[in-house]
Enzyme design. Structure first.
Site, PDB file in Angstrom:
ATOM      1  N   TYR A  62     -42.775  17.623 -34.855  1.00 15.87           N
ATOM      2  CA  TYR A  62     -41.763  17.007 -33.996  1.00 15.87           C
ATOM      3  C   TYR A  62     -41.635  15.515 -34.278  1.00 15.87           C
ATOM      4  O   TYR A  62     -42.624  14.779 -34.337  1.00 15.87           O
ATOM      5  CB  TYR A  62     -42.110  17.196 -32.514  1.00 15.87           C
ATOM      6  CG  TYR A  62     -41.196  16.416 -31.592  1.00 15.87           C
ATOM      7  CD1 TYR A  62     -39.900  16.850 -31.352  1.00 15.87           C
ATOM      8  CD2 TYR A  62     -41.608  15.225 -30.998  1.00 15.87           C
ATOM      9  CE1 TYR A  62     -39.039  16.127 -30.537  1.00 15.87           C
ATOM     10  CE2 TYR A  62     -40.766  14.496 -30.180  1.00 15.87           C
ATOM     11  CZ  TYR A  62     -39.483  14.953 -29.959  1.00 15.87           C
ATOM     12  OH  TYR A  62     -38.629  14.226 -29.165  1.00 15.87           O
ATOM     13  N   GLU A 105     -36.021  16.754 -20.798  1.00 18.13           N
ATOM     14  CA  GLU A 105     -36.777  15.717 -20.083  1.00 18.13           C
ATOM     15  C   GLU A 105     -36.394  15.829 -18.604  1.00 18.13           C
ATOM     16  O   GLU A 105     -35.591  15.060 -18.083  1.00 18.13           O
ATOM     17  CB  GLU A 105     -36.437  14.350 -20.686  1.00 18.13           C
ATOM     18  CG  GLU A 105     -36.825  14.283 -22.161  1.00 18.13           C
ATOM     19  CD  GLU A 105     -36.149  13.163 -22.936  1.00 18.13           C
ATOM     20  OE1 GLU A 105     -35.396  12.378 -22.312  1.00 18.13           O
ATOM     21  OE2 GLU A 105     -36.368  13.086 -24.156  1.00 18.13           O
TER      22      GLU A 105
END
Length: 618
Positions: free
Chosen positions: A160, A493
């Site tokens: 990532y 998020e």
């Protein structure tokens, strides 16, 4: 027409010059005329022509001879510093006013290792008191971390933020040929903040703190890029960083992206030499090159809580300063109102005719005490966060792996700074009530609003209104921002801290507290004028003398704002604390057992005659 920018104390002044055969002395006097014109009290300067000063270039620290002609020693648009005699501590150093940028490359360094920086260090770095260098151990860790990342890229592993997109695009694998573009696009697209830029001091703190976190060696930054950041810091080449735009998870993405953007030579930058200009030109003017991002470096520059934490460091440092001075100011008010300190004695009122005072005086140790305890709690959290790795993914070179985690979440500093605002606000809340008692003749036994010929003069009537308005604003600002959360990045998020707003409003609350306590200190000193020839204790007389050194007594109405600003500056510079501290230390040593710390207002009385009359620690 040639123009020169002159820095005097807290002001930047543009001075046009039609004739460059004029001398440096002429340039200094022209700048002083403009400085005095901008100040209600003339900046304390009685006559420009009689004022002695020195002038030096901002770049290189070269002192300029007063008799040299401008055309011989300066170029058009040069930046110079003028220091008035008495402002300088030595002929080799010209300090700016506290809270204002120090412009010069000093010889003092802080060696960063990512583990030992304090909030005090960070604030001093913001003020320009130190340059930065890395410890050898930090450099070794940074190199090892980068070597692991280079191996990951070489082996085409999917990790990532290194070989993938970000947030919702975490599963999108990016070709090796586009990894540099990936990092540049990340910084550019995330530079989406709005609002006024952070001040140079706060931008320096932000950059210094990001350097400290990268020095831990868990971010994968290259040593080359980290050194470039340090060179920019040491030259005070500071990116345009808007104050608004962070939700505090995944870190302070927008402000840190703006910070990185300037280092890339894009957007705007500020330096003492150039002012605001295109970043690439500012870097070039200081002999620096824009950084070129390697795989993962864009993410390494922008993922973390450094905006929240750097502003939080300033907030908690200022909170400490004003809290201990609030005790001294309360003690002075207690004296003016002829209050009793028996409430602070373990044998309260045993030999006292006065039974009790209002809570605003009697309960100072309790109200001030919890504010101090909260400040200590917040200080611990901020100092921990300062030295924490807040990147994602984290790079562990010794284990040969990267780990995606949540250290970028700003909940810790966000909650702590909300607590700080609530606690420190009470110092202003109780102070405003003491101001009311000082101004109200039915409570103070002093003239109404502490002025003669009331009616013709209004005295401190509206100063109290100002204090009341600031306290009211603080009540709204103390609503915790960290109780809010809005899902972002397509629900990836989905819980955020709102810590950026927590930090900014904490600073605003603390500024209001400083202003309210400045008004109380002014008011208490004015009250003393009506009690003469009586005198208070030695330390409080010293505080009175300090105030009178910058503000004269109020004999009739005059322009009051400059008085409030002058006394607030005393508090910002901690001069009230510095005047009283030796007496407090002496009292604690001579009269208070080590296990019984002094109550905040105990030093408002002369030392007790009997060992039985000791203060009770609340």
């Amino acid at each position: 027409m040639p123009r020169f920018t002159v820095h005097i104390r807290d002001e930047w002044l543009a001075v046009p010059c039609r004739d460059t055969s004029n001398t440096i002395q002429w340039l200094g006097q022209e700048a002083l005329k403009r400085y005095v014109k901008n100040k209600p009290d003339n900046g304390g300067i009685k006559a420009v022509k009689d004022t002695r000063f020195v002038v030096r270039r901002c770049q290189g620290l070269g002192l300029l001879d007063a008799d040299d002609t401008i055309e011989d020693v300066l170029e058009d648009n040069d930046f110079v510093e003028l220091a008035i005699e008495g402002d300088t501590m030595s002929p080799d150093f010209i300090p700016c006013e506290p809270g204002v940028s120090h412009l010069y490359p000093l010889t003092y360094f802080i060696s960063m290792d990512g583990n030992s920086l304090s909030s005090t260090d960070l604030v001093n770095l913001g003020r320009g008191l130190y340059k930065i260098k890395l410890t050898p151990e930090a450099e070794r860790k940074v190199v090892q971390s980068r070597e692991l990342l280079d191996t990951i890229v070489k082996e085409n592993k999917v990790v990532y933020g290194i070989t993938t997109g970000f947030g919702k695009f975490a599963r999108t694998v990016i070709p090796v040929s586009k990894l540099k573009e990936l990092q540049e696009n990340l910084v550019r697209s995330h530079s989406a903040g709005v609002g006024n830029p952070l001040s140079p001091e706060r931008t320096r703190m932000l950059l210094a703190l990001r350097i400290n976190v990268l020095a831990k060696g868990h971010s994968g930054i290259s040593l080359e890029t980290l050194h470039a950041m340090i060179q920019a810091f040491n030259a005070s080449c500071l990116s345009f960083v808007p104050e608004k735009g962070t939700v505090g998870a995944s870190g302070d993405l927008a402000p840190l992206s703006h910070l990185a953007l300037g280092l890339m030579g894009e957007g705007k930058m500020w330096s003492p030499k150039s002012g605001w200009a295109d970043a690439k030109y500012v870097l070039e003017a200081h002999g620096l090159k824009p950084i070129t991002l390697k795989p993962k470096e864009g993410l390494a520059l922008i993922n973390g809580t450094q905006m929240i934490t750097s502003l939080g460091a300033e907030a908690v440092e200022r909170a400490q300063a004003i809290a201990r001075q609030a005790d001294i100011i309360a003690a002075l008010t207690l004296e003016v109102l002829k209050g009793t300190t028996k409430a602070f004695d373990s044998e309260s009122h045993r030999f006292c005719d006065r039974v009790q005072d209002a809570y605003t005086m009697r309960c100072c140790p309790q109200v001030h005490g919890v504010a101090n305890d909260t400040i200590k709690f917040v200080l611990n959290i901020i100092n921990t966060e300062i030295n924490s790795a807040t990147d994602n993914p984290m790079v562990f070179a010794e284990r040969g792996e990267t780990i995606s985690g949540g250290n970028f979440h700003g909940e810790y500093p966000a909650k702590a700074l909300d607590f700080l605002a609530i606690a420190v606000h009470e110092l202003a809340s109780i102070s405003e009530r003491r101001i009311e008692r000082l101004c109200n003749p039915s409570l103070s036994e002093l003239p109404a609003f502490l002025v003669n010929e009331g009616g013709l003069n209004s005295g401190f009537m509206i100063a109290h209104c100002t204090a009341a308005s600031l306290v009211s604003e603080n009540k709204v600002l103390c609503h915790p921002s960290s109780v809010d959360s809005l899902s972002t990045s397509a629900a990836t998020e989905d819980h955020v801290s709102m810590g950026g707003w927590a930090a900014r409003k904490a600073l605003r609350v603390i500024e209001h507290v400083e202003q309210v306590l400045a008004i109380e200190l002014l008011t208490a000193c004015q009250g003393i004028e009506f009690l003469r020839p009586l005198r208070t204790t030695t330390p409080l007389e010293k505080v009175y003398e300090l105030v009178r050194s910058v503000v004269k007594p109020w004999f009739k109405d005059r322009f009051m704002s400059p008085d409030i600003e002058a006394v607030q500056r005393l508090l910002l510079d901690q001069k009230v604390w510095n005047v009283a501290k030796p007496y407090i230390d002496k009292y604690q040593t001579e009269y208070i057992p080590e296990s019984r710390p002094i109550s905040p207002t105990a030093f408002s009385l002369d030392p007790p005659a009997s060992p039985r009359k000791r203060v009770r620690h609340e």
